[in-house]
Write an enzyme that holds these catalytic residues in place. Structure first.
Site: not given
Ligand code: NDP
Ligand code: 2IT
Length: 458
Positions: A99, A123, A135, A175, A219
């Site tokens: 993820k 994280k 990622k 992102d 976030t």
């Protein structure tokens, strides 16, 4: 810094650091992230040195399970063929499906992908939700591209990526340069190719088709929930504090919103061209209109608030960091704050730094802050609210149901409070009081390492 410069007591760790450096010599960001994690978990390594060595635990932890690199050809509005490079790093799937977000930015390369995926392992562990670390992204530059070009790029990117993802395999999200528009195009192409509606294959989706309320805000809100807890634990009230926020993208905007809601005074924000300073407090509706609707530049703020000041980036130190503030929230990109910048911030009396971005401070800057009693909220803990809410989106998709805004927000807040407590408890247990950087790394590593040992040599 070479591993020889690091003060390391464990022989195994020292050997591993030398090996990882030799093997990845051309990946400075990856090495930076690795050194930061490994040196701070040394107290745990010292306790389990033989067990870790025997099972090559660290060597396995440092090698991605899989790196996929692929060609992304697409046709621009002039009819010309463009070729970009795409990546997906599936770093560690111990705790759940890989993820992590997708980054579209010209600076993307394997080192940046690997550092981001590596950070994501820890994280995601801190969220206590069942997600592994990954990622991806591309060196595609979304700036100045038409909507049609963005769509064509996303479709071509997904033509390859779809072979490697799935709601139980790997679940990408956004992102830098990837927001709900891009996720929409990526999801559409995945659905068309697979001819199946797997809502949980991507997160950060639009609310009309399986997205979660609060994911957009998560976030930034999560960063401020963590900051509030960290300050509270040190008898400091966030109310009335002056805040500067680098960046003006997704994380920065919603960190600003929550900071203002908690009574702080946000006085400056930036983009990659420069920063604005508004001593009366940033008017966030204007920033949202410029960035989320018009996709403009931060400088445009002056068209609405002529009394504000704008300073163009001209030196190595971004001008925003010359502004005096109590709380600094780097929410743009990696290595934004180096040692020199950290010294300026300390001189200006900074109390706390909250990493909204991934690795926005160099390792030397973080060390300097901690030596100077500045509270540091490390990115892998403080910005985990985004991926945590992505996991809540997956959960809602699996149930074929959705939760109300307040319900998701309450869950996010509870997750962030829990992450802070994990960091604080680990820091205290290993005798690093108020060092939430060490606390985060230790708490995160313990779960990943125990899972890896339990699952055998794979
Ligand atoms: P956005 O693309 O929405 O915004 C990025 C912001 O950073 C923009 O204001 C951009 O300015 C600025 N920026 C300044 N310098 C750079 C640079 N060299 N490269 C890229 N951007 C730059 O991204 P996000 O807000 O989503 O991400 C910001 C940071 O937060 C990143 O480090 C990301 O990894 C991290 N993060 C994001 C999460 C999320 O849920 N989105 C979750 C956890 C962490 P300009 O427009 O001029 O390029
Ligand atoms: O860095 C990050 O945690 C993100 N970009 C969010 C990842 C996600 O899967 O929501």
């Amino acid at each position: 810094m070479s591993s020889c410069d690091l003060q390391v007591k464990s022989k195994y760790l020292s050997e591993v650091l030398s090996k990882v450096e030799a093997k990845n010599a051309h990946e400075p960001e990856f090495l930076q992230a690795v050194k930061e994690v490994l040196t701070s978990i040394e107290p745990v390594i010292l306790k389990h040195e033989e067990e870790y060595r025997k099972s090559a635990l660290l060597e396995r932890l440092l090698e991605p399970e899989r790196i996929i690199s692929f060609r992304v050809p697409w046709i621009d509005d002039k009819g010309q063929i463009q070729v970009n490079r795409g990546f997906r790093v599936q770093f560690n799937g111990t705790l759940g499906p890989y993820k992590g977000g997708l980054r579209f930015h010209p600076s993307v390369n394997q080192s940046i992908m690997k550092f981001l995926a590596f950070e994501q392992i820890f994280k995601n562990s801190l969220t206590c939700l069942p997600i592994g670390g990954g990622k991806g992204g591309s060196d595609f530059d979304p700036k100045c591209k038409s909507d049609m070009e963005i769509m064509k790029f996303c479709q071509s990117f997904m033509n390859e990526l779809q072979k490697h993802i799935g709601q139980d395999v790997d679940v990408p999200a956004g992102d830098i340069g990837v927001g709900s528009r891009e996720i929409g195009y990526l999801f559409g192409q995945y659905r068309k190719i697979r001819n199946s509606y797997e809502a949980g294959v991507l997160t950060g989706k639009g609310l009309e088709y399986g997205g979660s309320l609060v994911r957009k805000e998560a976030t930034g809100y999560g960063l401020m929930y963590f900051m509030r807890e960290m300050l509270k634990a040190n008898n400091i009230d966030v109310k009335g504090k002056n805040v500067i926020i680098s960046g003006s993208g997704n994380v920065a905007i919603y960190a600003c919103e929550k900071a203002q809601e908690l009574g702080a005074n946000v006085i400056a924000m930036s983009d990659s061209s420069g920063c604005i300073y508004d001593s009366n407090g940033i008017k966030l509706d204007i920033i949202k209109d410029i960035k989320e609707v018009k996709r403009g530049r931060i400088k445009d703020y002056l068209n609405y608030v002529p009394t504000a000041l704008y300073k163009e980036n001209s030196s190595i130190i971004p001008p925003i960091y010359n502004i005096k503030a109590d709380i600094v929230l780097p929410c743009a990109t990696q290595n934004d704050i180096n040692l020199e910048t950290a010294k300026i911030l300390v001189q200006n009396g900074v109390i706390a730094v909250g990493e909204g971005a991934n690795m926005p401070c160099t390792n030397e800057a973080v060390e300097y802050f901690i030596e100077n009693k500045v509270l540091v909220a490390p990115g892998k803990a403080a910005n985990a609210g985004g991926v945590a809410t992505s996991a809540l989106e997956m959960c809602q998709n699996s149930m074929r149901y959705f939760w109300a805004f307040d319900e998701v927000d309450k869950k996010l807040e509870a997750i962030m409070v829990n992450i802070f407590n994990l960091c604080q408890n680990a820091a205290n247990e290993y005798n690093y009081p108020r060092n939430y950087v060490v606390g985060a790394n230790i708490a995160a590593f313990k779960k990943v390492s125990e899972g890896m040992l339990a699952q055998g040599i794979i």
